[in-house]
Structure formats: C-alpha cells, structure tokens
Write a protein that holds these residues in place. Structure first.
Motif, PDB file in Angstrom:
ATOM      1  N   VAL A  78     -25.084  -7.676  20.973  1.00  0.00           N
ATOM      2  CA  VAL A  78     -26.236  -7.209  21.735  1.00  0.00           C
ATOM      3  C   VAL A  78     -26.666  -5.858  21.162  1.00  0.00           C
ATOM      4  CG1 VAL A  78     -26.893  -6.334  24.020  1.00  0.00           C
ATOM      5  CG2 VAL A  78     -25.564  -8.443  23.827  1.00  0.00           C
ATOM      6  N   ARG A  79     -27.959  -5.693  20.959  1.00  0.00           N
ATOM      7  CA  ARG A  79     -28.444  -4.401  20.447  1.00  0.00           C
ATOM      8  C   ARG A  79     -28.611  -3.414  21.601  1.00  0.00           C
ATOM      9  NH1 ARG A  79     -31.155  -2.378  15.769  1.00  0.00           N
ATOM     10  NH2 ARG A  79     -32.765  -0.823  16.236  1.00  0.00           N
ATOM     11  N   ARG A  80     -27.962  -2.266  21.442  1.00  0.00           N
ATOM     12  CA  ARG A  80     -28.120  -1.186  22.431  1.00  0.00           C
ATOM     13  C   ARG A  80     -28.951  -0.102  21.786  1.00  0.00           C
ATOM     14  NH1 ARG A  80     -22.788   0.381  25.816  1.00  0.00           N
ATOM     15  NH2 ARG A  80     -24.328   1.799  26.676  1.00  0.00           N
ATOM     16  N   GLN A  81     -30.080   0.206  22.390  1.00  0.00           N
ATOM     17  CA  GLN A  81     -31.003   1.155  21.762  1.00  0.00           C
ATOM     18  C   GLN A  81     -30.378   2.527  21.534  1.00  0.00           C
ATOM     19  OE1 GLN A  81     -34.608   0.848  24.197  1.00  0.00           O
ATOM     20  NE2 GLN A  81     -35.453  -0.535  22.652  1.00  0.00           N
ATOM     21  N   SER A  82     -29.466   2.913  22.428  1.00  0.00           N
ATOM     22  CA  SER A  82     -28.866   4.246  22.292  1.00  0.00           C
ATOM     23  C   SER A  82     -28.043   4.380  21.004  1.00  0.00           C
ATOM     24  CB  SER A  82     -27.986   4.551  23.504  1.00  0.00           C
ATOM     25  OG  SER A  82     -26.965   3.577  23.613  1.00  0.00           O
ATOM     26  N   GLU A  83     -27.739   3.252  20.365  1.00  0.00           N
ATOM     27  CA  GLU A  83     -26.961   3.305  19.124  1.00  0.00           C
ATOM     28  C   GLU A  83     -27.858   3.308  17.895  1.00  0.00           C
ATOM     29  OE1 GLU A  83     -24.511  -0.174  19.583  1.00  0.00           O
ATOM     30  OE2 GLU A  83     -23.203   0.806  21.062  1.00  0.00           O
ATOM     31  N   HIS A  84     -29.177   3.346  18.116  1.00  0.00           N
ATOM     32  CA  HIS A  84     -30.093   3.198  16.980  1.00  0.00           C
ATOM     33  C   HIS A  84     -31.184   4.259  16.928  1.00  0.00           C
ATOM     34  CE1 HIS A  84     -28.301  -0.643  15.872  1.00  0.00           C
ATOM     35  NE2 HIS A  84     -28.192  -0.855  17.189  1.00  0.00           N
ATOM     36  N   PHE A  85     -30.886   5.452  17.401  1.00  0.00           N
ATOM     37  CA  PHE A  85     -31.917   6.490  17.416  1.00  0.00           C
ATOM     38  C   PHE A  85     -32.467   6.778  16.013  1.00  0.00           C
ATOM     39  CE2 PHE A  85     -30.177   7.701  21.672  1.00  0.00           C
ATOM     40  CZ  PHE A  85     -31.369   7.527  22.356  1.00  0.00           C
ATOM     41  N   THR A  86     -31.630   6.597  14.982  1.00  0.00           N
ATOM     42  CA  THR A  86     -32.114   6.899  13.624  1.00  0.00           C
ATOM     43  C   THR A  86     -33.249   5.950  13.216  1.00  0.00           C
ATOM     44  OG1 THR A  86     -30.279   5.599  12.809  1.00  0.00           O
ATOM     45  CG2 THR A  86     -30.022   7.988  12.698  1.00  0.00           C
ATOM     46  N   ASP A  87     -33.215   4.725  13.708  1.00  0.00           N
ATOM     47  CA  ASP A  87     -34.310   3.781  13.393  1.00  0.00           C
ATOM     48  C   ASP A  87     -35.632   4.280  13.989  1.00  0.00           C
ATOM     49  OD1 ASP A  87     -32.648   2.010  12.078  1.00  0.00           O
ATOM     50  OD2 ASP A  87     -32.248   0.813  13.869  1.00  0.00           O
ATOM     51  N   TYR A  88     -35.548   4.799  15.218  1.00  0.00           N
ATOM     52  CA  TYR A  88     -36.775   5.251  15.887  1.00  0.00           C
ATOM     53  C   TYR A  88     -37.264   6.558  15.269  1.00  0.00           C
ATOM     54  CZ  TYR A  88     -34.305   2.075  18.972  1.00  0.00           C
ATOM     55  OH  TYR A  88     -33.588   1.009  19.440  1.00  0.00           O
ATOM     56  N   GLU A  89     -36.304   7.379  14.870  1.00  0.00           N
ATOM     57  CA  GLU A  89     -36.639   8.646  14.229  1.00  0.00           C
ATOM     58  C   GLU A  89     -37.394   8.389  12.923  1.00  0.00           C
ATOM     59  OE1 GLU A  89     -32.923  10.708  14.343  1.00  0.00           O
ATOM     60  OE2 GLU A  89     -33.943  12.651  14.487  1.00  0.00           O
ATOM     61  N   ALA A  90     -36.967   7.360  12.195  1.00  0.00           N
ATOM     62  CA  ALA A  90     -37.628   7.032  10.927  1.00  0.00           C
ATOM     63  C   ALA A  90     -39.077   6.621  11.183  1.00  0.00           C
ATOM     64  CB  ALA A  90     -36.868   5.910  10.220  1.00  0.00           C
ATOM     65  N   ALA A  91     -39.292   5.856  12.257  1.00  0.00           N
ATOM     66  CA  ALA A  91     -40.659   5.431  12.585  1.00  0.00           C
ATOM     67  C   ALA A  91     -41.496   6.643  12.983  1.00  0.00           C
ATOM     68  CB  ALA A  91     -40.618   4.417  13.725  1.00  0.00           C
ATOM     69  N   LEU A  92     -40.894   7.544  13.744  1.00  0.00           N
ATOM     70  CA  LEU A  92     -41.603   8.761  14.158  1.00  0.00           C
ATOM     71  C   LEU A  92     -41.969   9.588  12.926  1.00  0.00           C
ATOM     72  CD1 LEU A  92     -42.553  10.759  16.353  1.00  0.00           C
ATOM     73  CD2 LEU A  92     -40.229  11.679  16.401  1.00  0.00           C
ATOM     74  N   ARG A  93     -41.018   9.670  11.988  1.00  0.00           N
ATOM     75  CA  ARG A  93     -41.276  10.446  10.758  1.00  0.00           C
ATOM     76  C   ARG A  93     -42.476   9.862  10.019  1.00  0.00           C
ATOM     77  NH1 ARG A  93     -36.647   9.688   7.959  1.00  0.00           N
ATOM     78  NH2 ARG A  93     -35.417  10.265   9.784  1.00  0.00           N
ATOM     79  N   LYS A  94     -42.558   8.563   9.988  1.00  0.00           N
ATOM     80  CA  LYS A  94     -43.684   7.922   9.293  1.00  0.00           C
ATOM     81  C   LYS A  94     -45.006   8.303   9.974  1.00  0.00           C
ATOM     82  CE  LYS A  94     -45.642   3.725   7.557  1.00  0.00           C
ATOM     83  NZ  LYS A  94     -45.502   2.437   6.971  1.00  0.00           N
TER      84      LYS A  94
END
Ligand code: GLU
Length: 301
Positions: A78-94
């Motif tokens: 199961v994907r837990r969003q709290s374990e993937h902040f770096t993915d969201y950070e990369a999108a924000l950086r873009k």
C-alpha cells in the motif's frame, strides 16, 4: 512511471487516516471495489496521510480492519503518501522552475483583513467551489527583497499556484482548452467531456513550507505514478478535478478518466437509528450490522 502493461484498468481508494471510516467511506470503497471487479481491473489502496498532525496510526489500522470486514481486497504494498514527500517535492520544484508558483506568507487572519479592507463585505466576496474566500493576492507581486527578508526570518509560508499564468501555460502545452472525461456525473448532472474551470479556485495553495505538498499535488502525482486509469470518488471532489487536470498538463502526466459518484445522504440510514450516518463502521459492526446490511444501507446491494 509505472505503467500497467496488462492493459487492465487501475482504480484506487484513497482514504485519509484522520478519523474512523463511516458509511460514506464504505460506499466509496465498495463502489471502487465493485467497479474494478466489473471492469476486470485492479484496485489499489492509497493512504493519504500528508497531514501528519491529524493522521493517527490507530485510524490506519481501522481502515485496514473495516475494509477487510467489508470484503474488499486490494493490492499490496500500500502506498503511504507520508513516505513519498520527495516525489511531491520534485513536482513542486518543476512548477517553481516554470515560474508558476509563489510563496505566500499571509495568515488566514491577514487574508480576511485584506478582504475587509477592500470594502467588500466578507459574505459578498467570491468564494471557491469549496466555500473558501478567493485569495485576494496580497503576497502575489511581492518585491524580491521583501520576500527574501521574510524567508530569512523563518516565517512559514504556502506555495500558491499563479492560476492565471498556470492556465495560460497549460492551454499552450495542451494546444487548446483542457477537459476531462467524466464517466459518472458532476453535482449538476453533467457527464462526458467536461471543460475545466480552475480559475474558480483562484491562486490555490499547492504546498507548504513544512509539508512540501497538498492534497491536490500529492493526488495528482500519485495517480500518475501508480498508473491509475479510472479515478472513482465522491462528487464533493468534482471541482478539485479542475486543479488536478491543470497540474497533470503542467507536469506532463497522463489523464485518467473520472467517475464521481453521489454522496450518501441523510435518508440512507433510515432503517437504523437516526445517527447511523455518523456512526463509524466499527460501531455499526459492534451493533451487529453485517457487511450485507452496509451494502443495503448505501444501496449497493
Ligand atoms: N483522501 C481523500 C479523502 O479521504 C480522497 C482523495 C481522492 O479520492 O482523490 O477525502
């Protein structure tokens, strides 16, 4: 990006562990499960726990227990969003590199004060589809020097999407107006190809200093990363799809289809006590209610 090579539909149920699941969640989860079955597709479970302050481990356990009790099966891990902040950070950086977001230091009180100072009464000020007053733009064109000053002071801030600019850029990338495919219904009864109206939200918050994402950004990134092809969820999130679609275009992500379902209304629990709608599944279970009863109560039998 994870593509489903089998060509099967990929659906998901994405609860937030910030409370106990109730009938509305049961309906949404069973809706996704039944739909996945009907389509011969896959059902993913995603835990949307970016709001670390409000999410609790016992609620997470409750989700697993309640869903299993309902007879729902989902894929693991199961994907837990709290374990993937770096993915969201990369999108924000873009989005930052595209010049489409800006930091906003205004507190809710400062925003309300700015609205009051405009001379327009708060009730008359336009609000977004979720009922929040539209952002009056107070930090929008802040001089760079002032911005740096506030950042150095360590003040907390939110990243806002410059909606006008974002829409212009997204339409340019898309080569025309942006739409999405609605298999279900909007709250107004629209179905089929829907034109997005993200302007209704104004400069929406898509990340914060302390939590480098928001519901909108995380859901957009994850639906793409997990190869979701059909998003099923309640009509209360219909307008949010406008934001998700614009983010998909800006981030170069594929568009799933959407099926927004109706919400469980008050009369659903008629055959039970009046408060059945507000009772957690756990409590209903303790009262001797069965999963079949739940299906009847949400009219999925
Ligand atoms: N996590 C959201 C909720 O619990 C649902 C998100 C979605 O389905 O897009 O309301």
């Amino acid at each position: 990006m994870q593509d489903d090579m089998s060509g099967r539909e990929v659906l998901r149920f994405a609860p937030s562990p910030n409370g106990w699941l109730h009938l509305g969640h049961a309906y949404s989860a069973l809706f996704a499960f039944d739909m996945a079955r009907r389509l011969g597709g896959r059902l993913l479970l995603r835990i949307e726990d970016i709001d670390i302050g409000r999410c609790r481990e016992e609620y997470l356990e409750g989700i697993y227990e309640d869903l299993a009790w309902l007879g729902i099966e989902w894929e693991t891990p199961v994907r837990r969003q709290s374990e993937h902040f770096t993915d969201y950070e990369a999108a924000l950086r873009k989005l930052r590199s595209m010049g489409l977001v800006y930091p906003c230091f205004a507190t809710r009180k400062e925003i309300n004060d700015a609205i009051l100072a405009s001379g327009i009464p708060l009730q008359a000020w336009p609000s977004d589809p979720d009922g929040a007053p539209l952002y009056p733009g107070i930090c929008k064109n802040m001089p760079k020097a002032r911005l740096n000053e506030l950042m150095w002071e360590g003040r907390s801030y939110a990243w806002r999407l410059d909606m006008e600019k974002a829409v212009r850029e997204a339409v340019r990338i898309n080569g025309g107006p942006i739409t999405f495919h609605e298999d279900g219904e909007s709250p107004r009864g629209d179905t089929g190809l829907i034109s997005i109206e993200p302007e209704l939200f104004g400069d929406v918050v898509i990340a914060r200093k302390d939590v480098p994402t928001s519901y909108h950004l995380a859901v957009t990134v994850d639906d793409a990363l997990q190869g979701v092809t059909l998003v099923t969820r309640g009509q209360d999130l219909f307008s949010a799809t406008y934001i998700h679609r614009i983010l998909q275009v800006l981030l170069g992500l594929p568009a799933p289809r959407y099926h927004h379902h109706g919400l469980i209304r008050d009369d659903t629990g008629r055959r039970l006590s009046k408060s059945a709608k507000d009772m957690g599944l756990k409590e209903l279970r303790a009262e001797g209610i069965t999963p079949a009863d739940i299906r009847r109560m949400v009219r999925l039998d």
